[in-house]
Structures are given as structure tokens and as C-alpha cells.
Design a protein around this motif. Sequence first.
Motif, PDB file in Angstrom:
ATOM      1  N   TRP A  16       0.876  -1.155   0.000  1.00 40.09           N
ATOM      2  CA  TRP A  16       0.000   0.000   0.000  1.00 40.09           C
ATOM      3  C   TRP A  16       0.916   1.208   0.000  1.00 40.09           C
ATOM      4  N   HIS A  17       1.038   1.841  -1.156  1.00 37.31           N
ATOM      5  CA  HIS A  17       2.005   2.906  -1.377  1.00 37.31           C
ATOM      6  C   HIS A  17       3.411   2.372  -1.074  1.00 37.31           C
ATOM      7  N   GLN A  18       4.109   2.895  -0.069  1.00 37.69           N
ATOM      8  CA  GLN A  18       5.489   2.495   0.198  1.00 37.69           C
ATOM      9  C   GLN A  18       5.598   1.415   1.288  1.00 37.69           C
ATOM     10  N   VAL A  19       4.482   0.881   1.731  1.00 38.04           N
ATOM     11  CA  VAL A  19       4.480  -0.086   2.827  1.00 38.04           C
ATOM     12  C   VAL A  19       4.164  -1.483   2.293  1.00 38.04           C
ATOM     13  N   ALA A  20       5.070  -2.431   2.526  1.00 41.15           N
ATOM     14  CA  ALA A  20       4.834  -3.826   2.136  1.00 41.15           C
ATOM     15  C   ALA A  20       3.944  -4.493   3.178  1.00 41.15           C
ATOM     16  N   LEU A  21       2.973  -5.278   2.712  1.00 42.15           N
ATOM     17  CA  LEU A  21       1.967  -5.853   3.610  1.00 42.15           C
ATOM     18  C   LEU A  21       1.977  -7.377   3.648  1.00 42.15           C
ATOM     19  N   GLY A  22       2.568  -8.018   2.660  1.00 41.31           N
ATOM     20  CA  GLY A  22       2.562  -9.483   2.661  1.00 41.31           C
ATOM     21  C   GLY A  22       3.015 -10.002   1.310  1.00 41.31           C
ATOM     22  N   HIS A  23       3.227 -11.306   1.238  1.00 41.51           N
ATOM     23  CA  HIS A  23       3.618 -11.901  -0.040  1.00 41.51           C
ATOM     24  C   HIS A  23       2.898 -13.226  -0.242  1.00 41.51           C
ATOM     25  N   LEU A  24       2.974 -13.713  -1.483  1.00 41.44           N
ATOM     26  CA  LEU A  24       2.252 -14.930  -1.845  1.00 41.44           C
ATOM     27  C   LEU A  24       3.032 -15.679  -2.919  1.00 41.44           C
ATOM     28  N   LEU A  56      -4.862   1.547  15.828  1.00 42.49           N
ATOM     29  CA  LEU A  56      -5.904   2.575  15.823  1.00 42.49           C
ATOM     30  C   LEU A  56      -7.144   2.144  16.599  1.00 42.49           C
ATOM     31  N   ASN A  57      -6.992   1.056  17.369  1.00 42.71           N
ATOM     32  CA  ASN A  57      -8.100   0.551  18.202  1.00 42.71           C
ATOM     33  C   ASN A  57      -9.324   0.184  17.382  1.00 42.71           C
ATOM     34  N   ILE A  58      -9.113  -0.407  16.206  1.00 42.00           N
ATOM     35  CA  ILE A  58     -10.243  -0.860  15.395  1.00 42.00           C
ATOM     36  C   ILE A  58     -10.077  -2.342  15.061  1.00 42.00           C
ATOM     37  N   GLU A  59      -9.572  -3.080  16.000  1.00 43.71           N
ATOM     38  CA  GLU A  59      -9.338  -4.506  15.799  1.00 43.71           C
ATOM     39  C   GLU A  59     -10.647  -5.199  15.454  1.00 43.71           C
ATOM     40  N   ASP A  68     -16.621  -3.673  -0.779  1.00 42.45           N
ATOM     41  CA  ASP A  68     -16.797  -2.527  -1.649  1.00 42.45           C
ATOM     42  C   ASP A  68     -15.432  -1.917  -1.949  1.00 42.45           C
ATOM     43  N   GLU A  69     -15.047  -1.871  -3.225  1.00 43.97           N
ATOM     44  CA  GLU A  69     -13.695  -1.463  -3.594  1.00 43.97           C
ATOM     45  C   GLU A  69     -13.389  -0.027  -3.199  1.00 43.97           C
ATOM     46  N   LYS A  70     -14.312   0.884  -3.433  1.00 42.14           N
ATOM     47  CA  LYS A  70     -14.073   2.284  -3.102  1.00 42.14           C
ATOM     48  C   LYS A  70     -13.982   2.488  -1.597  1.00 42.14           C
ATOM     49  N   GLU A  71     -14.889   1.839  -0.876  1.00 41.34           N
ATOM     50  CA  GLU A  71     -14.858   1.963   0.583  1.00 41.34           C
ATOM     51  C   GLU A  71     -13.576   1.361   1.144  1.00 41.34           C
ATOM     52  N   TRP A  72     -13.157   0.246   0.549  1.00 44.93           N
ATOM     53  CA  TRP A  72     -11.915  -0.414   0.970  1.00 44.93           C
ATOM     54  C   TRP A  72     -10.710   0.508   0.773  1.00 44.93           C
ATOM     55  N   ALA A  73     -10.642   1.156  -0.396  1.00 42.44           N
ATOM     56  CA  ALA A  73      -9.520   2.046  -0.687  1.00 42.44           C
ATOM     57  C   ALA A  73      -9.491   3.232   0.271  1.00 42.44           C
ATOM     58  N   LEU A  74     -10.667   3.814   0.548  1.00 44.52           N
ATOM     59  CA  LEU A  74     -10.732   4.936   1.474  1.00 44.52           C
ATOM     60  C   LEU A  74     -10.325   4.503   2.871  1.00 44.52           C
ATOM     61  N   TRP A  75     -10.816   3.352   3.280  1.00 46.19           N
ATOM     62  CA  TRP A  75     -10.478   2.841   4.620  1.00 46.19           C
ATOM     63  C   TRP A  75      -8.984   2.581   4.735  1.00 46.19           C
ATOM     64  N   MET A  76      -8.380   2.008   3.672  1.00 46.30           N
ATOM     65  CA  MET A  76      -6.948   1.736   3.684  1.00 46.30           C
ATOM     66  C   MET A  76      -6.146   3.035   3.736  1.00 46.30           C
ATOM     67  N   ASP A  77      -6.565   4.037   2.987  1.00 46.37           N
ATOM     68  CA  ASP A  77      -5.871   5.319   3.032  1.00 46.37           C
ATOM     69  C   ASP A  77      -5.871   5.904   4.443  1.00 46.37           C
ATOM     70  N   ASN A  78      -6.999   5.792   5.117  1.00 47.15           N
ATOM     71  CA  ASN A  78      -7.095   6.303   6.491  1.00 47.15           C
ATOM     72  C   ASN A  78      -6.260   5.466   7.449  1.00 47.15           C
ATOM     73  N   LEU A  79      -6.313   4.165   7.259  1.00 43.83           N
ATOM     74  CA  LEU A  79      -5.566   3.264   8.137  1.00 43.83           C
ATOM     75  C   LEU A  79      -4.068   3.490   8.033  1.00 43.83           C
ATOM     76  N   MET A  80      -3.572   3.672   6.790  1.00 41.09           N
ATOM     77  CA  MET A  80      -2.128   3.731   6.548  1.00 41.09           C
ATOM     78  C   MET A  80      -1.601   5.155   6.453  1.00 41.09           C
ATOM     79  N   ALA A  81      -2.449   6.149   6.731  1.00 40.55           N
ATOM     80  CA  ALA A  81      -2.040   7.547   6.559  1.00 40.55           C
ATOM     81  C   ALA A  81      -0.785   7.880   7.353  1.00 40.55           C
ATOM     82  N   GLU A  82      -0.688   7.367   8.579  1.00 39.96           N
ATOM     83  CA  GLU A  82       0.470   7.670   9.428  1.00 39.96           C
ATOM     84  C   GLU A  82       1.766   7.152   8.825  1.00 39.96           C
TER      85      GLU A  82
END
Length: 411
Positions: A16-24, A56-59, A68-82
Motif C-alpha cells: 500500500w504505497h510504500q508499505v509492504a503488507l505481505g507476499h504470496l 488505531l483501536n479498530i481490531e 466494496d472497492e471504493k470503501e476499501w480504498a478509502l479505509w486503507m488510506d485512512n488506516l495507513m495515513a500515518e
Amino acid sequence: MPDLTENQGHYLVFWWHQVALGHLFLEAGTPLKPEEYEQEVMAAVAPALAQYARSLNIEGEWRKKVRDEKEWALWMDNLMAEYTTFPIPESVEVSVVICTRNRSSQLQRCLEMLQALECTPTEIIVIDNAPEDTSTFDVARQVDGVTYVKEPRPGLDIARNTGIHQARCPVVAFVDDDVVVHPQWVFHIWETFQDPEIAAMTGLVIAKELMTEAQVIFEKHWSFNRGYQSKRFDTRFFQDNIAFGPPVWEIGAGANMAFRKEIFEKTGYFDEILDVGAAGCNGDSEMWHRILAHGLVIRYNPRAIVFHEHRRDLQSLRRQIYFYMRGFITAALLQQHRHSNYNRLLHREFPKYYLQLAIKCFPKYQSRGRTIIAEIKGILSGYAFYFRNRKRSTKYPLPLVAHRNLQEVKN
């Protein structure tokens, strides 16, 4: 979704941008339906996303956002903003040390990358370890801001100690000459040490390529990758594992590590009977063992990323693994002597493991079985090396820089 064919598998790293999250790993000849592929991807990134969500206390809530792809992208942007939107200084107080020997082409590429980083280190030090010619010097002197030091005594840990002694910054980072560094690597090294509790750190090492059988074997069974979640190694980790020997090799890889320079006055420097040019490996993990034994803290930061070029042919891989095991045994015996109990691992678990592995891989010895003989030879050589050289090791090794014929050149 990648196109899987009978002849080509895939190794995918998800970002997600410059952050690696996993591999397969996707094996050749095993095509997946789109929904199956999506499940595999989510399973690969789930541990990292769960950790970021917990911060972020949203476990638990993040799994509901994937439909939902758009909602997912927005949520990810907020999650990874820091971790994706922050000011990056042009330079930070970090000394980057590159220990090299007769590898001028790799060194030149490494130096060019370090100078092109989004955030550059205050100084870059090239330790030319027992060179056979002037090629390393010729490359280093052409790059502005590089300090060249010739260390005549062969040995990676000798070179590392010389680099520590030469470093002027409060943080000393080590990188191999054959890795590709992420543009934000130095920044995340420096950022980790903004926590005054941290004495040392390691970072994520991703395979640069997986084009040959040897490279795939290494990445699947000997990988430097320690995952995409931040980890803390401290006294609790050390004491919880003291009965059977702390698994310090899980902390990271010497290809991507850094230290607060002042801690070496407390723990001692790298043990010079270990690693390349001596036992063959494990100078890094023995140092981590000593740091933890002193009650200090090590952090694994998966946002400090380098890409490692694995050995391409089986002969080179076997030689590498031979020295890995020789160094591992030597370090484990040193640590055993220093009151960490590796007896069960060395004398019970290892024989049992290799007997079971030999039976499992019989008779073709493919994939994981390709390096068994080299491993066993390395283990036996490790015992012999330890008993021949243990008197050369000290509990708090210090660099004898003052007694060496060092040549230093600053551009």
C-alpha cells in the motif's frame, strides 16, 4: 490476478504505497479462480493489516471493509495515513557502513542508490576488507561524500568493527553491497531510533528476484524475510526462551540492520571469529543475543526495506548454506558458554530434525533436500571450528583498530 501457466509460477509482494503488507507464492500449473485468489491475497496481508488496525483501536473491523472497492480504498488510506503521508527530511544522522571485498560493480550500484534516496545518510563508509586490488578504492573515490577505509585483516566482523569505530553518527546502519535499498530505507532506520529505548533494529528483506531453482529454495526455506509486522525483542523474549536457547536468528538479517553506536561500549563489538572470513555466519545473531542479555531492546521494523539478490546456482547456494550452518553452530556454542541453554537444540532437536528430513526427502532429494549434505557438513565443521578457535573469542570483544594498518580516504 496474474496469469498462471504450466511453466511459470509467481512470487507476489503486496504494497500500500510504500508499505509492504505481505507476499504470496503461486505455483505453476495450479490456477486459481478469482474468488480463490482474493482469499489467498487477504490471507497474505491479514497479519499486517490486523496489526495496523490494532494501533488505531479498530481490531476486528477491517475485515468488514473488503467487499466494496471504493470503501476499501478509502479505509486503507485512512488506516495507513500515518505510514504513507509524512514529511521526510533530506538527510538524517545515520552512518551507513558497507563492508565489501572485490565486488566493485555491486558497490558502485549500491553507492549510487544510497545517494539517490529520498532521505540520505549523513555519511557513507566503505570498508574495503583485505582487497586483492584497488577496484573498490577506485569506485569509492569517485563518489562524493564517501569515506573509504582499507581494512587489511580479512573477516566480515573485523570489517564491521572497523566501520563502527569510524562512524561519527549516533546510529550505525549496515547494508550489504548486493542489495537494493528502498528509497525511504535510511529514513525508517533513523525513525526507529527516535524511540530512546531501542538499542538495535533490523528491517524487512525481500527477494530481489526468484528466477532460478536455487533462489526459490533459498527464499522458501532460508529466507531473510521476517514478515510484515513490527516486532519487539526484549528481556521477556530472552528469558522466556532461555531454557532452550533464545532463537535470536528470528530477529532479522545482517543485510539490513542498525545499532545505536553507544551500545557497543556496553556489549562489546562483533565477535571476530564469526561470519564471513572466519566461522562463516552468525556474527549478527550473536550480537543480538548479547544485546538482549544486557537487558536492551531490539526492534524489527518492516518499513525499513531492502531487496536481496539470492545466489543463482545450486553450487553457490550449497556453499552458502554450509557456512550458514558452520557459523550457526559456532555461535550457538559461544552463546551456550555464556549461559544460554542450546544443548537441547544442538544435541537432540538437530539430530532428530535431520534424520526426519533425510527420510522425507529420500530418494530424490529435491527442493528442500538439495542442501541437506551441505548442512550436515557445515554442522560438523562448526563443532570443529569452535573447538579450534574458542580461545580467540572473548565475552566482550573490542576492535583493535589502533593496532591495524588502516588506510582512510574521505572524498
